[in-house]
Write an enzyme that holds these catalytic residues in place. Structure first.
Site, short mmCIF file in Angstrom:
data_model
loop_
_atom_site.label_atom_id
_atom_site.label_comp_id
_atom_site.label_asym_id
_atom_site.label_seq_id
_atom_site.Cartn_x
_atom_site.Cartn_y
_atom_site.Cartn_z
N ASP A 47 21.69 39.18 -14.05
CA ASP A 47 21.56 38.77 -15.45
C ASP A 47 20.53 39.72 -16.09
O ASP A 47 19.86 40.50 -15.40
CB ASP A 47 21.15 37.30 -15.55
CG ASP A 47 21.54 36.72 -16.92
OD1 ASP A 47 21.71 37.51 -17.87
OD2 ASP A 47 21.67 35.49 -17.04
C1 NOJ Z 1 21.55 36.49 -20.58
C2 NOJ Z 1 22.51 35.36 -20.31
O1 NOJ Z 1 21.96 34.47 -19.36
C3 NOJ Z 1 23.88 35.81 -19.82
O2 NOJ Z 1 24.74 34.71 -19.84
C4 NOJ Z 1 24.39 36.94 -20.66
O3 NOJ Z 1 25.68 37.32 -20.21
C5 NOJ Z 1 23.43 38.10 -20.60
N1 NOJ Z 1 22.14 37.68 -21.12
C6 NOJ Z 1 23.92 39.33 -21.37
O4 NOJ Z 1 23.85 39.14 -22.72
#
Ligand code: NOJ
Length: 733
Positions: free
Chosen positions: A260
């Protein structure tokens, strides 16, 4: 399908000529947004290429950066452009929780097919969806992004979304690479507080939290995203058991895993890794192929190889599935996007039609006393009140792509479209907002209004009451704004925010018929409304065509048939609350059982699977093909469902089982099958489900493995998780 050996040979040839810096670059995803303080994308790409770029939503810029990668970087490897396309790119569909409420995997598949087509036309290759986290705590803001509390429904929605995003076979130029996230357990954050630690037993993980992810692997999902939080004290981004032992070795996943955002470097913030270099080493060795935006891989991997802590072979093994994906998607042959394509694709009328249909099918009728709904179209004077009645952002919901301009048909507009002759008086009442502003507020594309003063709020309240007083019927559109659910959007209470309930009470005192339309991304504890407001429609965050779909239902052009994919608790203090808990020594039917708390009932306000219709259904003649089967055998469950009312409608027939004893205690009910069927008034249809080893086995704590016990089972078939139509069978050795 591209030949597997051909792909491997091509990747071998690429790897043979790549420098270590270029290989590391493929393991890196560049945060392409201006606010992301990383290195300039152009510079990194020119020097050694890039695995991927995210947080850009600009077709022209995609082509510019791609040109640098192809023509100026040493090996000319194309870039994968990634963006969160969660429930639509330009045409917005209901949020995933709403799609799950359709209990119709076709809705989710179709929605993501459209989303993929639009996103790909804009130049996006890869989306960070579907989000597959089981969520049993309605306080957790990200409950809106998933399919709710149940592994069976969640698995069906997972596979459908993967099919929608990626298409049937290889990912062609109308589809995008999907990403199963957030692996795993994120939905069980302590207290529903976003990012907080998760403690789940292996049995809970394997029986409840993993199944949607496994279903995504079986449906061919190309990538996985590791979750942020600690799972049993090991952060998911550095968790080898998750990313290697389970995902690759057991499930045979051959795609690649991305962290993430900033997840690799954050292993050092989380108190797991010593520093960014240690984080890099441990994340990669745990099975993390790509670093999303933290640049830790970029900074440290080559040095780790020089230090002898990582081998070139280990790096190659991680680069391989990324290159294979690019080859298989045909990016080498067609790296650029036609800059005029998007406008043609988004104009396709079938996209809006699909969005309207999805919204209609996702809505759940929670209450309809005295058959107040459907309303007649001959209304003369309608008051539309509530802070969300004309909110495009609340109608579209959380998680828009960067730079998205809100463009939804609001509920007010939908009602106006439906009743062109009527007098519609709109009065929003007092505004609602978060007490603590959302950190992503800076990405808003429309300026927020200044905060209302208490005097302004009071005046708005009185105007809304007056509008109601003068109308024949009142439609109140209330709930939560789009920034009240989602990431960074957990809350302690599940009550209607602000003065909404007070406004409902004031209108109720006038004795007018009221319909409450709920917008929002989580269950709300609408206890007062559930007893006093005669008609309540849960519309979730229904998307571009949301207002039209609400009006279709309120005025009887569509009969609602959605069902709750989550339990509605009576209070935020009762979360987590879900139907599939195990029995206790004093079950709910015990003579001395009153409630688990002494200050009120702990039964759900609305149970999982619940939803009404404008017609009535009767489910009967439950039959099992055998009263006894051997371990490993399958039996068939059949039942009849009749539409005994006066309207055509949809019923979602649900099958639940309970294993009465065994190596472990088993949930008092578990969903094992469902089917949404359309039935004409007066018509009867048959449904049939199979119960075999896949449905009857589970991962046992006592046995430390998968097991199918010899035991007796209860079976219920009905219209929600409290179904009473019952039969039983026995599994013998
Ligand atoms: C953080 C989020 O937790 C995730 O779901 C997302 O895909 C990523 N950022 C990218 O934006």
């Amino acid at each position: 399908m591209k030949d597997k050996t051909q792909t491997t040979e091509r990747v071998d040839a690429l790897l043979a000529k790549m420098s270590i810096e270029e290989k590391v670059a493929q393991l890196n995803q560049i945060g392409g947004a201006d606010w992301n303080n990383g290195p300039k994308p152009e510079e990194v790409i020119r020097k050694s290429g890039a695995g991927s770029v995210l947080w850009l939503n600009d077709t022209k810029r995609f082509n510019e950066l791609q040109k640098i990668a192809i023509e100026e970087s040493p090996s000319g490897i194309p870039i994968l452009f990634a963006l969160d396309v969660i429930h639509g790119y330009r045409t917005i569909f209901p949020v995933p929780l709403g799609m799950a409420a359709s209990w119709d995997p076709n809705v989710a598949e179709k929605a993501q097919t459209v989303a993929a087509k639009e996103a790909r036309a804009a130049g996006i290759h890869w989306t960070f969806g579907p989000m597959l986290d089981i969520a049993r705590d309605a306080r957790w803001g990200r409950i809106v992004e998933g399919a709710g509390e149940d592994p069976n429904l969640g698995s069906a929605m997972a596979a459908a979304q993967v099919r929608g995003f990626q298409g049937a076979d290889e990912i062609d130029t109308e589809h995008v690479l999907a990403c199963a996230k957030h692996f795993a357990g994120y939905g069980a954050a302590d207290g529903g507080r976003d990012y907080d630690p998760v403690f789940l037993s292996e049995a809970q993980l394997r029986n409840v939290y993993f199944p949607p992810f496994k279903a995504a692997v079986d449906a061919g999902v190309g990538t996985f995203m590791s979750a942020y939080m600690d799972l049993n004290n090991v952060p998911a981004s550095g968790n080898r058991w998750l990313l290697k032992d389970v995902l690759r070795d057991e499930w045979g996943f051959e795609g690649f895993v991305i962290s993430d955002a900033f997840g690799v470097a954050n292993l050092a913030v989380q108190g797991f890794a010593k520093d960014r270099k240690d984080a890099t080493l441990r994340s990669l060795q745990a099975g993390q192929h790509m670093d999303m935006a933290s640049s830790a891989y970029l900074e440290n991997l080559a040095e780790l190889v020089q230090d002898g802590l990582l081998s070139v072979e280990e790096i190659d093994e991680m680069v391989r599935p990324i290159l294979e994906t690019k080859v298989r998607m045909g990016l080498f042959e067609k790296p650029y996007v036609d800059e005029g394509l998007l406008e043609k694709v988004i104009a396709l009328p079938e996209h809006r039609e699909a969005a309207r249909m999805a919204a209609q099918r996702s809505m759940v009728l929670l209450r309809n006393e005295g058959s107040l709904l459907p309303l007649s179209k001959t209304q003369k004077k309608v008051a539309v009140i509530g802070p969300l009645a004309d909110s495009m952002t609340a109608t579209e919901g959380s998680w828009m792509v960067f730079g998205h301009q809100p463009a939804a048909v609001t509920v007010l507009e939908g009602i106006r479209n439906k009743l062109p002759e009527a007098e519609i008086v709109y009065a929003p009442g007092p505004e609602i907002r978060r007490d603590i502003p959302h950190p992503f507020g800076e990405f808003d594309t429309i300026a927020r209004k200044p905060v209302q003063t208490p005097e302004e709020a009071e005046a708005a309240f009185q105007t809304a009451v007056k509008a109601a007083q003068e109308a024949d019927v009142v439609i109140a559109v209330m709930g939560e704004t789009q920034d009240m659910a989602g990431e960074f959007a957990s809350r302690g209470s599940l009550d209607l925010p602000g003065r909404q309930e007070e406004l409902l009470k004031a209108v109720d005192a006038l004795g007018k018929p009221i319909v409450l339309v709920l917008l929002g991304g989580r269950p709300l504890s609408i206890n007062w409304a559930a007893e006093h407001v005669p008609a309540i429609l849960e519309a979730w965050e229904p998307g571009t065509e949301g207002g039209n779909a609400v009006a279709d239902i309120l005025f009887g052009d569509v009969n609602p048939g959605g069902k709750l994919p989550v339990t509605f608790p009576r209070s935020g203090n009762h979360a987590p609350l879900y139907y599939a808990r195990t029995l206790t020594h004093m079950p709910e039917d015990h003579e001395r059982y009153l409630s688990r708390y002494w200050d009120g009932p702990t039964t759900p306000l609305y149970p999982f699977g619940y939803g009404l219709s404008y017609t009535n259904f009767e489910i009967k003649n439950l039959k099992l093909s055998a009263s006894e089967i051997k371990v490993g055998e399958t039996l068939t469950v059949t039942a009849e469902v009749s539409n005994t009312g006066n309207h055509a409608g949809d019923e979602v027939v649900q099958l639940y089982i309970h294993q009465k004893w065994g190596s472990d205690s088993r949930p008092l009910r578990e969903l094992k099958g469902f089917e949404r069927i359309s039935i004409q008034a007066g018509e009867t249809k048959q449904v049939s489900f199979q119960l075999g080893p896949d449905e009857l086995r589970y991962w046992s704590t006592s046995a430390q493995g998968w097991i199918q016990d010899v035991a007796e089972f209860d079976v219920w078939v009905g219209s929600d998780s409290q179904a009473t139509l019952h039969a039983g069978f026995e599994v013998v050795a």
